[in-house]
Design a protein around this motif. Sequence first.
Motif, short mmCIF file in Angstrom:
data_model
loop_
_atom_site.label_atom_id
_atom_site.label_comp_id
_atom_site.label_asym_id
_atom_site.label_seq_id
_atom_site.Cartn_x
_atom_site.Cartn_y
_atom_site.Cartn_z
N PRO A 298 6.78 42.97 14.77
CA PRO A 298 6.28 42.11 13.56
C PRO A 298 7.27 41.93 12.56
N ILE A 299 8.15 42.95 12.38
CA ILE A 299 9.34 42.99 11.32
C ILE A 299 10.25 42.11 11.97
N ALA A 300 10.76 42.20 13.22
CA ALA A 300 11.78 41.64 13.87
C ALA A 300 11.46 40.11 13.93
N LEU A 301 10.45 39.83 14.14
CA LEU A 301 9.73 38.39 14.34
C LEU A 301 9.76 37.71 12.95
N ILE A 302 9.33 38.46 11.73
CA ILE A 302 8.92 37.67 10.60
C ILE A 302 10.45 37.57 9.99
N THR A 303 11.35 38.60 10.38
CA THR A 303 12.79 38.41 9.96
C THR A 303 13.58 37.06 10.39
N VAL A 304 13.21 36.87 11.74
CA VAL A 304 13.72 35.61 12.38
C VAL A 304 13.10 34.57 11.82
N VAL A 305 11.74 34.64 11.59
CA VAL A 305 11.05 33.34 10.91
C VAL A 305 11.56 33.14 9.49
N VAL A 306 11.92 34.16 8.80
CA VAL A 306 12.51 33.85 7.16
C VAL A 306 13.79 33.28 7.19
N ILE A 307 14.72 33.92 8.21
CA ILE A 307 16.07 33.41 8.39
C ILE A 307 15.99 31.89 8.89
N ALA A 308 15.49 31.56 10.02
CA ALA A 308 15.70 30.57 10.67
C ALA A 308 14.68 29.54 9.80
N GLY A 309 13.52 29.69 9.35
CA GLY A 309 12.50 28.82 8.87
C GLY A 309 13.20 28.36 7.47
N LYS A 310 13.80 29.26 6.67
CA LYS A 310 14.27 29.03 5.43
C LYS A 310 15.65 28.01 5.47
N ALA A 311 16.43 28.38 6.52
CA ALA A 311 17.44 27.65 6.71
C ALA A 311 17.26 26.22 7.10
N PHE A 312 16.26 26.18 7.88
CA PHE A 312 15.67 24.76 8.63
C PHE A 312 15.23 23.96 7.50
N ALA A 368 14.63 44.26 3.45
CA ALA A 368 15.94 44.92 3.60
C ALA A 368 16.86 44.30 4.77
N LEU A 369 16.25 43.80 5.79
CA LEU A 369 17.18 43.09 7.03
C LEU A 369 17.48 41.91 6.37
N THR A 370 16.86 40.86 5.79
CA THR A 370 17.46 39.63 5.15
C THR A 370 18.49 39.72 4.05
N ALA A 371 18.17 40.97 3.40
CA ALA A 371 19.40 41.12 2.25
C ALA A 371 20.65 41.49 2.95
N PHE A 372 20.35 42.35 3.95
CA PHE A 372 21.67 42.79 4.78
C PHE A 372 22.42 41.58 5.27
N THR A 373 21.67 40.60 5.81
CA THR A 373 22.30 39.69 6.58
C THR A 373 22.89 38.36 5.87
N THR A 374 22.38 38.33 4.55
CA THR A 374 22.80 37.21 3.28
C THR A 374 24.24 36.94 3.39
N PRO A 375 25.01 37.91 3.03
CA PRO A 375 26.51 37.71 2.89
C PRO A 375 26.96 37.00 3.99
N TYR A 376 26.81 37.63 5.26
CA TYR A 376 27.45 37.07 6.51
C TYR A 376 26.81 35.59 6.75
N LEU A 377 25.66 35.12 6.43
CA LEU A 377 25.14 33.82 6.61
C LEU A 377 25.75 32.78 5.71
N ILE A 378 25.98 33.27 4.42
CA ILE A 378 26.69 32.67 3.57
C ILE A 378 28.03 32.12 3.97
N ARG A 379 28.45 33.27 4.56
CA ARG A 379 29.98 33.06 4.99
C ARG A 379 30.20 32.03 6.18
N ALA A 380 29.11 32.03 7.17
CA ALA A 380 29.03 31.26 8.40
C ALA A 380 28.73 29.94 8.13
N ALA A 381 28.05 29.60 6.83
CA ALA A 381 27.72 28.26 6.73
C ALA A 381 28.82 27.14 6.88
N GLY A 382 30.15 27.44 6.62
CA GLY A 382 31.21 26.56 7.09
C GLY A 382 31.37 26.51 8.36
#
Length: 757
Positions: A298-312, A368-382
């Motif tokens: 569930p933690i992995a699933l919700i992490t994917v939902v947060v990242i993909a859902g918020k970005a979308f 914890a997982l989404t905080a770790f991925t945030t800087p990388y996702l910001i860099r990946a936006a371009g």
Amino acid sequence: MVHLPNLIRDLALILGAAAVTTLLFKRLKQPLVLGYILAGLLVGPNLPLFPTIADPETIRIWADIGVIILLFNLGLEFSFKKLAQVGGTAGLTGLIEIGGMLGLGYLTGQVLGWSTMDCIFLGGMVAISSTTIIFRAFEELGVKTQQFASLVFGILIIEDLVAILLLVLLSTLAATNQLFSTEMLTAVLKLGFFLVIWFLGGILLIPSLLRASRKFINDETLLVISLALCLGMVMLVTSVGFSSALGAFIMGSILAETLFVERIEHLLKPIRDLFGAVFFVSVGMLIDPAVLVQYAGPIALITVVVIAGKAFHVTVGALVAGQPLKGAIQTGMSLTQIGEFSFIIATLGLSLRVTSDFLYPIAVGVSALTAFTTPYLIRAAGPVYDWLEGRLSKRTRMVLSSYSAGAQTIGSVSNWRVLMRSYVQTMVVNGIVVVGIILLATRVLSPYWLSHGMQPVWAQLLTGLIALSLMIPFLWALAFRPVNSSVNVQGWAAKKSFRGPLLVLTVGRVVVAVGLVLFYLSQLFSLAVVVMVLLLLALLAGLMVDHVPLIYDLMERQFLLNLHAHQHQQHARPGWNLRPWDAHLAYVDVAPESSLIGKPLQALALRERFGINIVSIERGRITKLVPNRTDQLYPNDKLAVIGTDQQLEQFRHLLESGETEDTSLDTVVQEVSLQKLTVDTSFPFVGRSIRESGIREATQGLIVGIEREGRRLLNPDSTTIFLAGDVLWLAGNTKLIKRFQKHSKTHSENPAIPRDS
């Protein structure tokens, strides 16, 4: 042997573990919040490898204080003025994101087979992003002055406000176990009522008291006063049934409108860091590693939902609000995490005993997982934007660009709508104040007199006299104060069909005012006494007919003075983007060691070298709008400049210094903004050049861009001729630009006015 209290021992363990883990996370360039959570896990009761705290309940008290300080600090960064400046883009984007994530979180819980209450709380937890993580990521990546950052900050303001509302709604839901109920509606109305009362009363009184006492306020007294106000509001809010977090947030937002806000933030920083660390450590203490392993799926699933859902949802919301595709993607990929409010919502569920025990550690794991991925996702936006743009058809790109440009066009608002808005605002604001005075009198003053032995008759008379005296200015404004008189007269004279609705509005105001007075008096006196009091009130109002408007106007001017006394400047402000172009308004500071200091702007040739325009220079107590060529830059000047991300980044390296404390208490603030104006055939300066129009002098501003027949011209020459159909971008004094727009509209509606007037 000297006995050491458990509190000191526990704090030593907590801070010692936090010190070690934060040093480690600093070295690894990871968010400190994760270090604090890890420290809590190490000293918590679920990991016996290390010394464990002896009294968890005491630490919970410190954690509650941490929540209060954390929300107080968020309120200082929020401010009602910022909320008004957010604009429709951030507001629409934030509401689309929050609505989408609430639904997506609920559906995710349903898929996992959780209870209805767990699903609802999960939706609230995944809907709110982390202000702390985003601010630190932006600072580390150096993107605070980029165009999309202003939209991110605006969305965070909307999320903070919605999070406060969620705390109230979820508390009510836990008590009633019904999503749509009378209790829920009552809670929402009660929250709205008290927010208005606290906002009006707080802005009117607190900044005035601080300004009157400024000669006696030093850093020590200011810190004590601000914390006392914070805790006092916490006590008041909890006494009427709301959470302590709401009270801390409200007081912070009130103090954010004062001239002391930077000093308060500076003084509060070590206290905020200390209690914030204790709060996040207490979060880690509640984590059971076995639960994290058990619910890894569930933690992995919700992490994917947060990242993909918020970005979308954020990207779609930004596109709907008129943002260009690149800015929408950058904004969406910056908000893909959950944080401090998610912990508070999870803690609320545990304290109310309405959610399962596993929900809290799951929230921490996802954070914890989404905080770790945030800087990388910001860099990946371009790169994501480049990849997506290459796969979109030319027609799709043109449609998105045209929609982005069209969504920003200034639309005309009918006089009738303006008049209705003015009537509703006057009636609602003054009506709420009158109701607040009634509640204060019936629930505080009258019980107070009775508890001190006063006879009921005299207690009622004294309470009624005080309440009615306080009500008179607001009753006058509610019933008789002229509302947008110029538009009112135009509406009355324009069409006979308007006269009926205008008459109904006018009479309705009086009926509402009289009804409120009758409602109040009927609770205290008999019918005969009510009639006598009404006659006495009418006589008193007649005697004070010349003084009541003056009293009300004095309070209104004081309120507006307090509200606008301080404009908390940031390096990027929401809603000031030159869309769909890349140019936007940002703020930079002149470093004391800058090589540009002491040279006239003409010699610096900033437009030629960097392509930027300086809109204003804030120096000490004054703000100079649209500086001329002979003006010079001095150390610690604050510049409002317009340019693209690349231009601003190059310019910032020469100028921007670290944050400095502004202790000035008498700063003269002039609001600078970017406005858009469409030129039609009745525009008074069609066929004339920019220089001949005198717009620069009339608005204390610059025409920084012109859109003409699908072409865009940045920094137009002063000899450029205005043509019908042009769209002008003006940067300068907000009030003067709006006055110029109104003057241009007057020419359009009344061509008999000479164009040279």
